[in-house]
Write an enzyme that holds these catalytic residues in place. Structure first.
Site, mmCIF file in Angstrom:
data_model
loop_
_atom_site.group_PDB
_atom_site.id
_atom_site.type_symbol
_atom_site.label_atom_id
_atom_site.label_comp_id
_atom_site.label_asym_id
_atom_site.label_seq_id
_atom_site.Cartn_x
_atom_site.Cartn_y
_atom_site.Cartn_z
ATOM 1 C CE LYS A 58 -3.837 -2.396 2.327
ATOM 2 N NZ LYS A 58 -4.814 -2.369 3.454
ATOM 3 C CE1 TYR A 72 -9.224 -3.542 0.404
ATOM 4 C CE2 TYR A 72 -8.405 -1.449 -0.428
ATOM 5 C CZ TYR A 72 -8.197 -2.629 0.253
ATOM 6 O OH TYR A 72 -6.958 -2.911 0.792
ATOM 7 C CG ASN A 109 -3.739 -2.487 6.987
ATOM 8 O OD1 ASN A 109 -3.652 -1.929 5.891
ATOM 9 N ND2 ASN A 109 -4.735 -3.278 7.311
ATOM 10 C CG HIS A 147 -4.850 -6.323 -0.650
ATOM 11 N ND1 HIS A 147 -6.090 -6.494 -0.090
ATOM 12 C CD2 HIS A 147 -4.808 -7.138 -1.724
ATOM 13 C CE1 HIS A 147 -6.770 -7.385 -0.819
ATOM 14 N NE2 HIS A 147 -6.007 -7.779 -1.825
ATOM 15 C CD GLU A 151 -8.264 -9.152 -4.063
ATOM 16 O OE1 GLU A 151 -9.107 -8.932 -3.169
ATOM 17 O OE2 GLU A 151 -7.127 -9.623 -3.807
#
Ligand code: GTP
Ligand code: MG
Length: 148
Positions: free
Chosen positions: A9, A49, A112, A115, A126
């Protein structure tokens, strides 16, 4: 053999953790079959998402994820989805075991750093979303030393 979609990310990229993250997967025995450095659009992230669109944190999540470039990766190998998730840790870094990526490198659920696909079905979706051009199959010379 299984494939999973892993993405460093924007915070992971900004903090210079790309190499460490890729190394963990490579050292475990997973093989890169697709990789690119991209600035994702909000529209693309809303598709990624889509399952979370009704959550209160969704707008913030999209802003965070669009705030800078990400590294999009497909790793291939035995049990890649479930083991990949275990290597990430829990969604909340504070609940992630020491030794997991989130447990070692971050603190906040909204920052965080990585992913990972949560099922084989989402992995396939994905991978198609991030790599419409397809992946690159290849044979590692170490294969017989990683698998019996
Ligand atoms: P991903 O691998 O990014 O999909 O995370 P995950 O599968 O562990 O969690 P989930 O798919 O449920 O949520 C996606 C992302 O939304 C998380 O990784 C967090 O960055 C963010 N997120 C999830 N829950 C919360 C929350 O309660 N608050 C905030 N601020 N962000 C959240
Ligand atoms: Mg998820």
């Amino acid at each position: 053999t299984e494939r999973t979609y892993i993405m460093v990310k924007p915070d992971g990229v900004q903090r210079g953790l790309v190499g460490k993250i890729i190394t963990r997967f490579e050292e475990r025995g997973y093989k890169i079959v697709a990789l690119k450095f991209v600035q994702p659009t909000e529209e693309h992230l809303e598709k990624h998402y889509a399952d979370l669109r009704n959550k209160p944190f969704f707008p913030g999540l999209i802003k965070y994820m669009a705030s800078g470039p990400v590294v999009a990766i497909v790793f291939e190998g035995l049990d890649a989805v479930k083991t990949g998730r275990a290597m990430l840790g829990a969604t909340n870094p504070l609940a992630s075991p020491i030794g997991s990526i989130r447990g070692d490198f971050c603190l906040a659920v909204g920052r965080n750093i990585i992913h990972g696909s949560d099922s084989v079905e989402s992995a396939n979706k994905e991978i198609a979303l991030w790599f419409p051009e397809g992946i690159t199959e290849w044979k590692s010379v170490f294969e017989n030393w990683i698998y019996e």
